[in-house]
Motif scaffolding. Sequence first.
Motif, short mmCIF file in Angstrom:
data_model
loop_
_atom_site.label_atom_id
_atom_site.label_comp_id
_atom_site.label_asym_id
_atom_site.label_seq_id
_atom_site.Cartn_x
_atom_site.Cartn_y
_atom_site.Cartn_z
N ASN A 124 98.05 -41.42 74.44
CA ASN A 124 96.74 -41.41 75.10
C ASN A 124 95.67 -42.15 74.30
N LYS A 137 95.64 -43.87 82.86
CA LYS A 137 96.19 -43.87 84.22
C LYS A 137 96.52 -45.28 84.68
N ASP A 159 100.23 -40.42 81.63
CA ASP A 159 99.73 -39.18 82.23
C ASP A 159 98.63 -38.57 81.36
N SER A 160 97.38 -38.76 81.74
CA SER A 160 96.22 -38.18 81.06
C SER A 160 95.14 -37.92 82.10
N GLU A 161 94.33 -36.88 81.89
CA GLU A 161 93.22 -36.61 82.79
C GLU A 161 92.13 -35.84 82.06
N HIS A 213 96.66 -34.49 77.97
CA HIS A 213 97.77 -35.45 77.95
C HIS A 213 99.09 -34.66 77.93
#
Length: 413
Positions: A80, A136, A141-143, A173
């Motif tokens: 990330n 992204k 996959d991170s938010e 992450h």
Amino acid sequence: MPLALLKHGLSSGRVEPPHLRWQPDLKRTYDVVIIGAGGHGLATAYYLATRHGITNIAVLDRGWLAGGNTARNTTIVRANYLTPEGVAFYKESVELFRGLSTELDINIMYSERGHFTLAHTDAAIRTARWRAEVNKHMGVDSELIDAAEVARLCPVLNTSDEVHYPILGALYHPPGAIARHDAVAWGYAKEAMARGVEVHPATEVTGILVEGGRVRGVETSRGTIHADKVVQAVAGSSSRVAKLAGLRLPIKSIPLQACVSEPVKPILDQIVVSGSLHVYISQSARGEMVMGGVTDPYGLYQTRSTLDFKEGLMAHMLELFPFMADLRVLRQWAGTADMTPDFSPVMGLTPIDNYFIDSGWGTWGFKATPVCGLRMAECIATGRQPEMLKPFLLDRFRTFDLVGEKGAASVGH
């Protein structure tokens, strides 16, 4: 208990082949000499042997196998990062890590935990959102999640407002993981040695032989070795070894400290990082709380521990995890981080023909071990800078084409 394991335990006269096949004597000539028998040097040797058929390799180290920063890191793996170049690079590393136990036939204890980068300020929230969008876009996959979601996913974390630095949210992450650092190095070593690569500990490189702008070999504490190609992968000693070849690197070596608590039953499944507080923590498979923070504020070629580091670290840890007040520190240590001005590595070709460099990892070298080995092997075998490594050329500091990763790497992990 599996029947095969029971039969193996009760059988007599069974002799297992040695995992590490040591060669007592140095040859006078090799195709490739790799300086540094840590994770990166061993991975490079392995991929040269398996992907490019180059096995006449000597891996040299003044200490013991993987006894430098590989043995001193805190085993976190993630992708990330902030820049597209960094995210792409570490995404490939995570993908390689996931299959490493099978490929190397050794359990590296790879365990995906989920990685939280906490945000305590509006500025940190903006940076987390920025990183999430870049991730992204690059397929990672991170938010960005709010404080309520942080509390739900990591209930042992103190998300109260009654603290000095309340948690406003976090960059989450899910693929963030930990692995056994020693097993990674041992796996690469045993598989490389099984294919004919030689690893020579207690062999210090004292000079680099350069003639007409081209590397010719190395001088060591055990004699002179001639080689067509030479690679340095020596972490905190990068500047000193490069100086032997006449290169000056934009690197400053700084101590990076860490510690672990006494072991307790599993309570913290996630990896928690706070860039604002300069701390990170995860729980090992043995139950220890593995903790660290930012590098020391001055350059030093020494791996000593300080009380100042521990006091500052614990003040923030107890705010995030009040239950740790009753835990005792079991062990404290330090490594030497090789920091570049843009917080990104220096990899690949150098102004000296056939002299290759793997350095500038700062606080994030372990998580790059597989991709570094794979791409450095490609660079060495072909003599060309792979596309993945072009952003990390040494020459970028002359052209000012930097890769600014401080926003994602200002804390040890």
